[in-house]
Design a protein around this motif. Structure first.
Motif, PDB file in Angstrom:
ATOM      1  N   UNK A  88       0.680  -1.254  -0.072  1.00  0.00           N
ATOM      2  CA  UNK A  88      -0.063  -0.087  -0.017  1.00  0.00           C
ATOM      3  C   UNK A  88       0.805   1.319   0.018  1.00  0.00           C
ATOM      4  N   UNK A  91       0.918   3.844   2.872  1.00  0.00           N
ATOM      5  CA  UNK A  91       1.089   3.536   4.391  1.00  0.00           C
ATOM      6  C   UNK A  91       2.679   3.213   4.483  1.00  0.00           C
ATOM      7  N   UNK A  94       5.579  -0.409   8.318  1.00  0.00           N
ATOM      8  CA  UNK A  94       4.914  -0.918   9.722  1.00  0.00           C
ATOM      9  C   UNK A  94       3.652  -0.886   9.493  1.00  0.00           C
ATOM     10  N   UNK A  95       3.096   0.026   8.902  1.00  0.00           N
ATOM     11  CA  UNK A  95       1.426  -0.013   8.809  1.00  0.00           C
ATOM     12  C   UNK A  95       1.036  -1.096   7.701  1.00  0.00           C
ATOM     13  N   UNK A  98       1.199  -4.244   9.385  1.00  0.00           N
ATOM     14  CA  UNK A  98       0.111  -4.222  10.536  1.00  0.00           C
ATOM     15  C   UNK A  98      -1.404  -4.244   9.926  1.00  0.00           C
ATOM     16  N   UNK A  99      -1.455  -4.111   8.731  1.00  0.00           N
ATOM     17  CA  UNK A  99      -2.804  -3.945   7.987  1.00  0.00           C
ATOM     18  C   UNK A  99      -3.616  -5.175   8.429  1.00  0.00           C
ATOM     19  N   UNK A 100      -3.284  -6.513   7.783  1.00  0.00           N
ATOM     20  CA  UNK A 100      -3.664  -7.477   8.042  1.00  0.00           C
ATOM     21  C   UNK A 100      -4.367  -7.743   9.483  1.00  0.00           C
ATOM     22  N   UNK A 102      -4.900  -5.408  12.023  1.00  0.00           N
ATOM     23  CA  UNK A 102      -5.874  -4.512  12.184  1.00  0.00           C
ATOM     24  C   UNK A 102      -7.123  -5.271  11.612  1.00  0.00           C
ATOM     25  N   UNK A 103      -7.344  -5.973  10.631  1.00  0.00           N
ATOM     26  CA  UNK A 103      -8.580  -6.403  10.163  1.00  0.00           C
ATOM     27  C   UNK A 103      -9.097  -7.446  11.102  1.00  0.00           C
ATOM     28  N   UNK A 115       4.203  -7.302  14.704  1.00  0.00           N
ATOM     29  CA  UNK A 115       4.583  -6.635  13.374  1.00  0.00           C
ATOM     30  C   UNK A 115       6.011  -6.404  13.735  1.00  0.00           C
ATOM     31  N   UNK A 147       4.476  -8.921   5.579  1.00  0.00           N
ATOM     32  CA  UNK A 147       2.921  -8.663   5.463  1.00  0.00           C
ATOM     33  C   UNK A 147       2.090  -9.920   5.481  1.00  0.00           C
ATOM     34  N   UNK A 151       0.345 -12.700   9.565  1.00  0.00           N
ATOM     35  CA  UNK A 151      -0.935 -13.352   9.470  1.00  0.00           C
ATOM     36  C   UNK A 151      -0.913 -14.694  10.212  1.00  0.00           C
TER      37      UNK A 151
END
Lengths: 369, 265
Positions: A88, A91, A94-95, A98-100, A102-103, A115, A147, A151
């Protein structure tokens, strides 16, 4: 080991183009599996179906014994490393990682820890605050891996992940990829058209062609015991001789009358056939060697330096070209233009049913000669 | 010729071009401080007309109409145009080409034709709310404009990014809000600003569709031009110029702030 993903009877058409035609495949827990084949073979289509981006026309896909054909991508326990990384751009590193999490609504503390752990694993912790566009290709590749791995998926899907990297970096990333797979114990499914990559990394390789599976096996099985001329040709390099195979006597005769004996015969081979031997399994001598059954006489037309070895090109009287690869150390160098004998043992020889593409290529090179 | 001289000449030329473009604005700003009764005849420096403008309820009313209709117009055209632009970029079908033809047609239709058509239609459906008439009339062109801008941007954003968001566990609506929309924000904001500007200084359409008592500012200025321009008009123009500059700076800051997001660490 037990089955992580089971693909049964998958078919997919795009208009008149058959992308997949009745594919069955079981992927085991913790294995490194490669889908290998030329472009258009259907490798990426399988991957996209497991991820949920494409739906099969017919067939079943189950993950951990649960049918998932009707499950959207965000509900499947698999993660993907995309060909162009698909980080992305708005972002930070780190973001992105972290995205997955956060979901999943993971708690902030756990998210931070995971992370960091994922970035540590790919050695990108110092880059955590950077933007993807400030990273090199190899670094973006690592972030894409982190990333997906953060997960903790049951299966990691990788779509030609090293295709955009230069040769040196690719070799390095291959080593890291293999180490990551061992470390995490997650099943990796890698799509590639690079046979060296598949051979180096995989526990098992699935060779695909025209929407179908040609052969599944370990790298050495595929290298030593290819089941068809296509697989023999696609993995490693191969010398092919056209000729006639008599099933009852097991004799293969070329149009020039050279008799080849083989230890390995593809079931169903009879009549018109191909005899195959790998360049590294042949010997090259100035006189006909004693006690070797398979030998072809020809003129030495070229010697190509391959670094650790020399690849000699021999032109038989019938035309075309046969290759013989010899280690550079311990082999006297041959003189170009002399008459030589190319010989090999029956154990290194296979007989295959003719393959239209290979026969066409043979004819082309014969005519040129 | 010496390279230095060429460079100097080019710089001088640049300054001249910029001056040519901006001197009219400078003149308006200067003359808004003219204390004389007639705008064109300079008498003395004064802020008299600023006070007069802020005291003139007809000017304030026109400004209020202009602002409210422009903002409503922005809301309509951004909502419709963003949806249309994304739909064209992401879910193209048989309808795409005719639709884009329609959008193109709206963009090239002469304002006069569009204005007369809309007056007839408004009267037909009985819409007599002045601000709504202005906002809807302006938003026709602007919806087409936002559609074109958003579509171009949406096509530049790889669909793989949305797939990646889905792959990481985001349902489609969340991947739209967290990935697609932020990446498209510059296009949406640019569309909104252009829509606002278009509406705020539009004369032709406003002239036709406006209702008595709900004149927009440009229409008011045009009518006062006939009676002889006075300094209050220049003062209003300068004040709106300031508002526009503030808006542009604000959106630029917003865009930069949006890029600098809070990190996970």
């Amino acid at each position: 080991m037990s089955t992580a993903i089971s693909v049964q009877g998958i078919t997919k058409r795009y208009g008149n183009f058959v992308a997949l035609n009745g594919v069955d495949l079981d992927i085991e827990h913790g294995e490194f599996l490669s889908l290998l084949g030329p472009s258009g073979a259907g490798k990426t289509t399988i991957l996209r179906m497991i991820a949920g981006f494409d739906r099969p026309d017919t067939g079943r896909i189950s993950i951990l014994d649960r049918d998932i054909v009707n499950l959207p991508p965000h509900k499947r326990p698999v993660n993907t490393v995309f060909q162009n990384y698909a980080l992305f751009p708005h972002m930070s590193v780190a973001d992105n990682v972290a995205y997955g999490l956060r979901q999943e609504r993971t708690s902030a503390d756990e998210r931070r820890a995971r992370v960091r752990e994922a970035l540590d694993m790919v050695e990108m912790t110092t880059m955590a605050h950077r933007r993807p566009d400030a990273l090199s290709g190899g670094q973006q590749q690592r972030v894409a891996l982190a990333r997906a791995l953060v997960k903790r998926p049951a299966i990691l899907l990788l779509d030609e992940p090293l295709g955009a990297l230069d040769r040196r970096l690719r070799a390095q990333m291959q080593i890291e990829l293999k180490a990551l797979q061992r470390e995490t114990g997650i099943a990796f499914v890698l799509v590639t058209h690079d046979q060296d990559e598949a051979l180096a990394l995989s526990d098992r390789i699935v060779v695909m062609r025209g929407g179908q599976i040609e052969q599944i096996g370990t790298p050495s099985e595929l290298y030593d015991l290819p089941r068809s001329a296509f697989v023999a040709n696609f993995i490693g390099s191969q010398n092919f001789l056209q000729g006639d195979f008599e099933q009852s006597t097991g004799r293969f005769t070329t149009p020039e009358g050279i008799v080849i004996s083989a230890a390995c015969v593809e079931p169903g081979a009879a009549g018109e056939a191909l005899a195959a031997v790998r360049p590294e399994n042949t010997a090259i001598t100035t006189s006909r060697p004693e006690g070797v059954s398979n030998a072809v006489h020809g003129r030495l037309i070229q010697g190509l330096h391959m670094g650790d070895s020399i690849e000699y090109v021999v032109r038989p009287a019938s035309g075309g070209a046969l290759f013989s690869r010899q280690p550079r150390k311990g082999t006297p160098e041959m003189t170009i233009g002399t008459d030589v004998w190319l010989s090999w043992s029956p154990e290194e020889t296979s007989i295959f049913q003719p393959d239209a593409e290979i026969v066409a290529n043979l004819l082309k090179s014969t005519n040129r000669g | 010729m010496n390279n230095d001289i060429v460079g100097m000449l080019l710089k001088a030329w640049t300054v001249l071009v910029i001056a040519f473009l901006f001197i009219p604005i400078g003149v308006v700003i200067l003359y808004s401080f003219n204390g004389g009764r007639i705008l064109f005849i300079w008498e003395e420096f004064s802020t008299f007309w600023y006070a007069a403008a802020l005291d003139n309820h007809r000017i304030l009313n026109a400004l209020d109409v202009s602002l409210r209709s422009a903002l409503l117009n922005v809301a309509i055209s951004v909502a419709l145009g963003t949806a249309a632009g994304i739909a064209i970029a992401r879910h193209a079908g048989v309808w795409t080409k005719p639709f884009m033809f329609l959008v193109g047609l709206i963009l090239v239709t002469p304002e006069l034709v569009s204005a007369i058509g809309q007056v007839i239609w408004f009267n037909r459906v009985g819409l007599d709310q002045g601000i709504f008439r202005l906002a809807i009339a302006h938003s026709l062109f602007n919806t087409a404009l936002v559609t074109v801008i958003v579509r171009a941007r949406a096509e530049g954003i790889s669909q793989t990014l949305e797939e990646a968001a889905g792959d990481l566990g985001a349902p489609p609506w969340r991947s739209f809000l967290q990935v697609t929309l932020p990446l498209m924000l510059p296009a949406v904001i640019a569309g909104a600003l252009l829509s606002f500007t278009y509406s705020f200084d539009n004369v032709m359409i406003s002239l036709f569709v406006q209702r008595p008592g709900a004149s927009s500012l440009p229409v008011y200025i045009l009518s006062s031009f006939k009676a002889g321009l006075r300094g209050d008009v220049a003062a209003v123009v300068v004040m709106t110029l300031c508002v526009t500059i503030v808006l542009v700076v604000l959106s630029a800051l917003l865009l930069r702030g949006g890029a600098r997001r809070v990190n996970a660490f």
